[in-house]
Motif scaffolding. Structure first.
Motif, short mmCIF file in Angstrom:
data_model
loop_
_atom_site.label_atom_id
_atom_site.label_comp_id
_atom_site.label_asym_id
_atom_site.label_seq_id
_atom_site.Cartn_x
_atom_site.Cartn_y
_atom_site.Cartn_z
N MET A 113 35.19 91.47 40.92
CA MET A 113 35.28 91.53 39.46
C MET A 113 34.83 92.90 38.93
O MET A 113 35.37 93.40 37.93
N ASP A 162 38.72 88.83 33.39
CA ASP A 162 37.63 89.81 33.49
C ASP A 162 37.22 90.32 32.11
O ASP A 162 36.03 90.50 31.83
N ARG A 163 38.20 90.54 31.26
CA ARG A 163 37.92 91.12 29.95
C ARG A 163 37.36 90.10 28.97
O ARG A 163 36.47 90.42 28.17
N HIS A 179 33.17 94.11 29.73
CA HIS A 179 33.99 93.04 30.30
C HIS A 179 33.13 91.78 30.32
O HIS A 179 32.15 91.68 31.05
N ARG A 216 33.28 88.89 31.47
CA ARG A 216 33.06 88.15 32.71
C ARG A 216 31.83 88.68 33.45
O ARG A 216 31.24 87.99 34.27
N ALA A 232 37.16 95.57 36.81
CA ALA A 232 36.74 96.24 35.58
C ALA A 232 36.95 97.74 35.67
O ALA A 232 37.41 98.39 34.72
#
Length: 279
Positions: free
Chosen positions: A255, A56-57, A238, A240, A259
């Motif tokens: 997602m 995600d990051r 993030h 993603r 976050a």
């Protein structure tokens, strides 16, 4: 947790302590079934969540996960299971209440703000889940979110970008009324028209449209609405979420929850979010 080199996105001990009971309860509820099929849990829950936070990051594809994490197939399988079982939503709700309480607020909000953000998609997204936001000239999907008055996520709905804000807004209000019955006030922009206001009235929620002053020029901070815009800014840290890479809209929503889990655990433990800006 395995003995490996830590990454900036990994959970600290203090952050892990906030989410560990929920994930442990989830695993315990399924351990008996797993043992019945001869498949006891093999991977540490903290390593699995760390791997999801890493994706995600950083925005990498699942199969590009570093090899010191569990296998990417296992990580994605747990991500999908936690999304289907509502674990991310459960954690989001738990952490939001903790953050609000830590700031001297009631655990449940009485007001919220709704807004949307259109983003482009990757080739993973099926064409049937995409559309064109004519106003913003973006082909892809739309993230519709509802936050409390300090910017913490209440509800998220990912749709094709062609879905009108007024349609998505009614779904958001229905979800808010069901999950947060204390909410009595909502602020929104001009995209949420009469249908949203009327739907809110049927739910006992007063929807107020924040109108831009027609005499102003350039960027002007809008009352109340700046809070939800800031939340979108938090999410875009993030990588993603810079584009919608998920095949399913439900996974896109997950997602976003991940976050917010990352942000709120750092907020509760007074840990800063590392960025690459200026480095």
């Amino acid at each position: 947790m395995t003995d490996r080199r830590r990454y900036p996105s990994d959970l600290s001990d203090a952050r892990w302590a906030l989410v560990e009971p929920t994930l442990t309860a989830w695993r315990q509820a399924r351990t008996a079934r797993a043992l019945a099929f001869g498949r006891p849990p093999e991977h540490d829950l903290r390593d699995l969540l760390d791997a999801i936070l890493y994706v995600d990051r950083t925005g990498i594809p699942w199969r590009y996960l570093p090899h010191d994490y569990p296998p990417h197939q296992t990580v994605y399988a747990h991500f999908a299971r936690w999304q289907r079982d509502g674990v991310f939503e459960q954690l989001n709700g738990l952490l939001r209440r903790l953050v609000r309480a830590s700031e001297g607020r009631d655990p449940e909000p009485t007001a919220c703000i709704i807004d949307s953000q259109s983003v482009k998609t990757s080739t993973n997204a099926p064409a049937a889940t995409q559309g064109v936001d004519v106003g913003n000239k973006i082909a892809g999907r739309k993230r519709n979110i509802d936050t409390d008055t300090i910017g913490l996520l209440l509800t998220v709905l990912v749709t094709a970008a062609s879905v009108q804000d007024s349609t998505a807004g009614q779904h958001l209000l229905t979800a808010v009324a069901a999950d947060h019955p204390t909410v009595r006030k909502t602020w929104a922009d001009m995209g949420y028209k009469t249908a949203v206001i009327e739907h809110g009235a049927t739910l006992g929620i007063d929807v107020e449209i924040v109108r831009r002053d027609p005499t102003t020029r350039g960027f002007v901070v809008q009352p109340r609405r700046w809070v939800v815009e800031r939340t979108f800014g938090w999410l875009m840290n993030h990588r993603r979420l810079a584009r919608d890479y998920e095949a399913l809209p439900a996974r896109s929503e997950a997602m976003i929850h991940v976050a917010m889990i990352n942000l709120m655990t750092r907020r509760l433990t007074n840990e800063t979010t590392p960025t690459w800006r200026g480095t």
